[in-house]
Design a protein around this motif. Structure first.
Motif, short mmCIF file in Angstrom:
data_model
loop_
_atom_site.label_atom_id
_atom_site.label_comp_id
_atom_site.label_asym_id
_atom_site.label_seq_id
_atom_site.Cartn_x
_atom_site.Cartn_y
_atom_site.Cartn_z
N LEU A 8 44.87 46.48 56.33
CA LEU A 8 45.66 46.76 55.14
C LEU A 8 44.96 46.25 53.88
O LEU A 8 44.88 46.95 52.88
CB LEU A 8 47.05 46.15 55.27
N ALA A 9 44.43 45.04 53.96
CA ALA A 9 43.72 44.47 52.82
C ALA A 9 42.47 45.29 52.48
O ALA A 9 42.17 45.52 51.31
CB ALA A 9 43.35 43.02 53.10
N LEU A 10 41.74 45.75 53.50
CA LEU A 10 40.56 46.56 53.26
C LEU A 10 40.91 47.91 52.65
O LEU A 10 40.18 48.43 51.79
CB LEU A 10 39.78 46.76 54.55
N ILE A 11 42.03 48.49 53.06
CA ILE A 11 42.48 49.75 52.49
C ILE A 11 42.82 49.57 51.01
O ILE A 11 42.42 50.38 50.16
CB ILE A 11 43.68 50.32 53.27
N VAL A 12 43.53 48.50 50.68
CA VAL A 12 43.88 48.22 49.28
C VAL A 12 42.60 48.00 48.47
O VAL A 12 42.47 48.50 47.34
CB VAL A 12 44.83 47.01 49.18
N MET A 46 41.72 45.69 43.66
CA MET A 46 40.63 45.07 44.42
C MET A 46 40.85 43.56 44.57
O MET A 46 40.60 43.00 45.64
CB MET A 46 39.28 45.34 43.76
N LEU A 47 41.32 42.92 43.52
CA LEU A 47 41.62 41.49 43.61
C LEU A 47 42.74 41.22 44.61
O LEU A 47 42.69 40.25 45.37
CB LEU A 47 41.97 40.93 42.24
N ALA A 48 43.75 42.10 44.62
CA ALA A 48 44.83 41.95 45.59
C ALA A 48 44.31 42.15 47.01
O ALA A 48 44.70 41.41 47.93
CB ALA A 48 45.94 42.95 45.29
N GLY A 49 43.43 43.11 47.21
CA GLY A 49 42.83 43.33 48.52
C GLY A 49 41.99 42.14 48.96
O GLY A 49 42.03 41.72 50.12
#
Length: 61
Positions: A8-12, A46-49
């Protein structure tokens, strides 16, 4: 669960990168192309990811 969080983080992170590239005009074909607003939105995504990746992989000590 860790794998799901990482994916999920990589997708974001990837979506944020695409939005940023569209914002600066390197990726065309969208209403977002050339709109500097999408550069900033992409950077925030990108920072959120990145934060999500750090959170998903922190040690449980």
């Amino acid at each position: 669960m860790r794998l799901t969080k990482n994916l999920l983080a990589l997708i974001v992170l990837a979506i944020g990168a695409v939005w940023s590239l569209q914002g600066i005009g390197l990726v065309g074909g969208s209403f977002m192309t050339g709109q500097s607003r999408w550069l900033y939105i992409g950077v925030v995504a990108m920072l959120a990811g990145l934060a999500g990746l750090i959170w998903a992989n922190r040690s449980r000590g």
